[in-house]
Design a protein around this motif. Sequence first.
Motif, PDB file in Angstrom:
ATOM      1  N   HIS A 118      -6.534   1.292  -2.715  1.00 40.92           N
ATOM      2  CA  HIS A 118      -7.434   0.943  -1.464  1.00 40.92           C
ATOM      3  C   HIS A 118      -8.563  -0.125  -1.895  1.00 40.92           C
ATOM      4  N   GLN A 119      -8.837  -0.112  -3.042  1.00 42.90           N
ATOM      5  CA  GLN A 119      -9.870  -0.994  -3.274  1.00 42.90           C
ATOM      6  C   GLN A 119      -9.361  -2.606  -3.510  1.00 42.90           C
ATOM      7  N   LEU A 120      -8.161  -2.908  -3.548  1.00 45.30           N
ATOM      8  CA  LEU A 120      -7.792  -4.187  -3.562  1.00 45.30           C
ATOM      9  C   LEU A 120      -7.461  -4.589  -2.153  1.00 45.30           C
ATOM     10  N   SER A 121      -7.543  -6.206  -2.105  1.00 44.16           N
ATOM     11  CA  SER A 121      -7.049  -6.854  -0.823  1.00 44.16           C
ATOM     12  C   SER A 121      -5.413  -6.594  -0.743  1.00 44.16           C
ATOM     13  N   ILE A 163      -2.107 -17.149   0.712  1.00 51.96           N
ATOM     14  CA  ILE A 163      -1.924 -15.977  -0.362  1.00 51.96           C
ATOM     15  C   ILE A 163      -0.337 -15.883  -0.467  1.00 51.96           C
ATOM     16  N   PRO A 223      -1.380   6.129  -4.134  1.00 47.69           N
ATOM     17  CA  PRO A 223      -2.893   5.872  -3.644  1.00 47.69           C
ATOM     18  C   PRO A 223      -4.023   6.705  -4.321  1.00 47.69           C
ATOM     19  N   ARG A 241     -11.805  -4.961 -15.283  1.00 50.11           N
ATOM     20  CA  ARG A 241     -12.355  -4.027 -14.104  1.00 50.11           C
ATOM     21  C   ARG A 241     -11.420  -3.290 -13.149  1.00 50.11           C
ATOM     22  N   ARG A 242     -10.330  -4.077 -12.901  1.00 55.95           N
ATOM     23  CA  ARG A 242      -9.233  -3.956 -12.072  1.00 55.95           C
ATOM     24  C   ARG A 242      -8.567  -2.361 -12.404  1.00 55.95           C
ATOM     25  N   LEU A 244       0.703  -1.327   0.004  1.00 63.98           N
ATOM     26  CA  LEU A 244       0.120  -0.068   0.081  1.00 63.98           C
ATOM     27  C   LEU A 244       0.832   1.314  -0.041  1.00 63.98           C
ATOM     28  N   PRO A 268      -8.109 -11.366 -10.777  1.00 65.59           N
ATOM     29  CA  PRO A 268      -9.257 -11.761 -11.585  1.00 65.59           C
ATOM     30  C   PRO A 268      -9.804 -10.740 -12.109  1.00 65.59           C
ATOM     31  N   ASP A 269     -10.580 -10.672 -13.074  1.00 66.24           N
ATOM     32  CA  ASP A 269     -11.193  -9.653 -14.014  1.00 66.24           C
ATOM     33  C   ASP A 269     -10.404  -8.449 -14.238  1.00 66.24           C
ATOM     34  N   MET A 292      -3.736  -8.851  -3.673  1.00 65.46           N
ATOM     35  CA  MET A 292      -4.138  -8.286  -4.803  1.00 65.46           C
ATOM     36  C   MET A 292      -3.268  -7.018  -5.114  1.00 65.46           C
ATOM     37  N   ARG A 293      -3.046  -6.391  -3.969  1.00 69.12           N
ATOM     38  CA  ARG A 293      -2.376  -5.192  -4.242  1.00 69.12           C
ATOM     39  C   ARG A 293      -0.765  -5.583  -4.421  1.00 69.12           C
TER      40      ARG A 293
END
Lengths: 376, 384
Positions: free
Chosen positions: A169-172, A205, A121, A162-163, A116, A158-159, A175-176
């Motif tokens: 901050h919208q990713l876990s 993960i 950001p 869209r990503r 992060l 995934p996807d 995923m980040r």
Amino acid sequence: MTETIENIQTRRGEDAGPLLSVRDLKVTFQRSGEQPFVAVDGVSFDVRPGQTVGLVGESGCGKSVTSLAIMGLLPERGVKIEGEVLYNGQDLLKLSRNQMRDRRGADLGMIFQDPLSSLNPVVPIGIQVTEVLERHRGLSRKAATPIAREMLEKVGIPDPNRRLTDYPHQLSGGMRQRALIAIALAAQPRVLIADEPTTALDVTIQAQILALLKELVEDTGTALIMITHDLGVVAGLVDRVNVLYAGKIVERGNRHELFAEPRHPYTWGLLNSIPRLDGTRGQKLTPIPGSVSDNLPWASACAFAPRCSQPIEVCREQQPELVEEGTRALRCFNPIDDEVRSGRTPDAQAPTSTQPRDAAYPTDDPKGDPTMEESR
Amino acid sequence: MTATAETTSAAAPKDGDVLVDVRGVKVHFPIKKGVIFDRTIGYVYAVDGVDLQIRRGETYGLVGESGCGKSTLGRAILNLEPPTEGTVEFDGVDIASLSGETLRRKRQDIQMVFQDPMGSLDPRQSVESLLLEGMKAHGLAKNEKEANARLRELLKAVGLPAAALKKYPHEFSGGQRQRIGIARALSVNPKLIVADEPVSALDVSVQAQVINLLEELQDEYGLTYLVVAHDLAVVRHISDRIGVMYLGALVEEADAEELYEHPLHPYTRALMSAVPVPDPVVEDRRERILLTGDLPSPANPPKGCRFHTRCPWRQETRCDTERPELRSVQLEGVSPGHRVACHWAEQIASGELKPHEVKAQITEQSDLGGDEDLMGPASIQEAL
Ligand SMILES: Nc1ncnc2c1ncn2[C@@H]1O[C@H](COP(=O)(O)OP(=O)(O)OP(=O)(O)O)[C@@H](O)[C@H]1O
Ligand SMILES: Nc1ncnc2c1ncn2[C@@H]1O[C@H](COP(=O)(O)OP(=O)(O)O)[C@@H](O)[C@H]1O
Ligand code: SF4
Ligand code: SF4
Ligand SMILES: [Mg+2]
Ligand SMILES: [Mg+2]
């Protein structure tokens, strides 16, 4: 960068020369009014294309400072960097800040522990990837977008369509970290430094990210410098292992030989102190007594001596040198031998209890409290 | 305690002396939104229906990935987080029913050891005053002589020199601070110690000191432990029995040895296969069950089996619709106390069902409430 993957692949492995050579790297922090502090103390190692080199050791041993020095990311003020970081024969430490900025990304990429803080950001992930593609690969925004999508897909997001428009901050967390890997990879660096890339992640993960890094090294011939405190991660991923203690490499070897025959008492101690998932239950762990605050100064001793299971007299009088022997290197006056190894315990009167020996208690006492002595 | 046994699932242990009896515990945190009126727009189902029993003198290990509700369950057992539903009995008494002096006395029986030894110790208090605090509150230090003797005993028990008494937390290393935290927990003669990630903040070389210390103290003082941790190797080493949590519920529970020998739940298998082992020979020939995607949000847990979005053994029927109960299974080498929450545990164990590929599903990070335009944290976890 004009180089094709095939080119790199033909040159990888032991027969290829080193791509990156760290020579006698020394990093000293000097804050006004404070004692100079040597965080990295004469570290040397080579990294070849397609090779994964590990730097392993506990908190504060100098792993991150080593990687930041290689990347030219240490602050200019209050830091003295000595030695050489040779990339294709050229000393990166001699480059200007601007020249180094161009090298980062293109030649050298880095993944940090905390994704992060290293992602921007306020910029969507997709733009962060395409910017790298534009800058380092000279692509237009239009040409870069599908490649960015491909990169996100490749690192297992995934996807990806869209990503692309998502903010960090919208990713876990997982995923980040993937996004960060995608950004680092977009520039096709030949050396990738991963500093504890999975420490903040859950183990399922972590397994995904490690598999991804492994695949990357195999497929592209990228050289990977893997920084971790986790010997399990080292065992699964790293070709050549450097064990650091208090700013110095104390032992080096290829993955299998190092684990099969650890020679340095610190390496040996670490292996005996961690519970193994496949270990015999009920067997007591053998801790390393004390903590790094008990260390002696390297200048006149072995820093590890107060915690060592088998110190001898000279260990407190003189600094052990790193001695190379074939594929191995060792900094120790009294290495672990076969006899000790086969006993699976560091020495006969090893501290199996939690009441470690002399070393355990505050020799780090800031006031040098003499009463600490009495209670031993 | 035994009186309530018939009301719960058949698999609950009847043997052994149960010290902590957790029945149907749920802890739901409301998600609030709104500037003027706090509207509850949903819940975080942090703990969502847990039954477990901890026997006197044993170490029960609770393992699972971050956000699965381990810590919340630990806190619910201490009644620091009053359960939304369900009961916790300690030594035969429902903790929630207690108040005043009786509650205070029960509280003395249950102590906690935290992950971050620095954060849990008041930096302005000397070790002596940290340790005396609880003893005084519970009338365990009637006079100075008695108190001094006890302080010395405590320090000796956790392996700190007597000189440590006059020092402050910052003067110690992480491992030593954790010893102080343990001494403080011990100071009031507890029966149960709940240790939440007791070694994860410590250097690898120091973790074993604290693990061994906990084991020695258990033998010496006959303590019961609930150890909450994400590191399965640590949990397996220290625990007699282990409960594996996923998204607010137990998915498997077994003796530590048996869980390792015969993991039955697909999640346990995946978790176990993901833990790195410091041995290249083992690592090279290991088969990994790589899960795809992330942990779904506990604010919006999947229907049916909560693991179905990531499960490599997921079946067309039941998995997405019917929540599996924690139950005993009849299998060779599997004892009756071994419980698993999977509809297909038998067929998976026999090899009749094979794992298949799973396409990663997206986990929404932004639907947990919180105003998106505020650039809020990616999860509630981080906001805490
Ligand atoms: N900017 C700085 N100024 C002064 N000292 C520093 C600075 N950065 C790092 N250090 C010190 O240098 C030493 C090595 O730090 P480094 O970050 O490399 O450790 P590390 O091996 O990466 O540890 P960890 O596993 O905790 O990440 C530490 O003692 C640290 O406190
Ligand atoms: N006080 C609280 N308010 C809202 N949500 C919470 C609170 N405490 C925990 N949670 C949420 O409950 C879930 C479980 O948390 P926790 O028990 O801390 O997990 P673990 O200890 O397994 O990592 C997480 O999603 C967390 O964000
Ligand atoms: S040099 Fe001496 S003190 Fe240092 S590790 Fe070797 S034996 Fe131990
Ligand atoms: S119930 Fe179905 S989805 Fe859940 S763990 Fe078992 S097989 Fe997997
Ligand atoms: Mg670091
Ligand atoms: Mg927790």
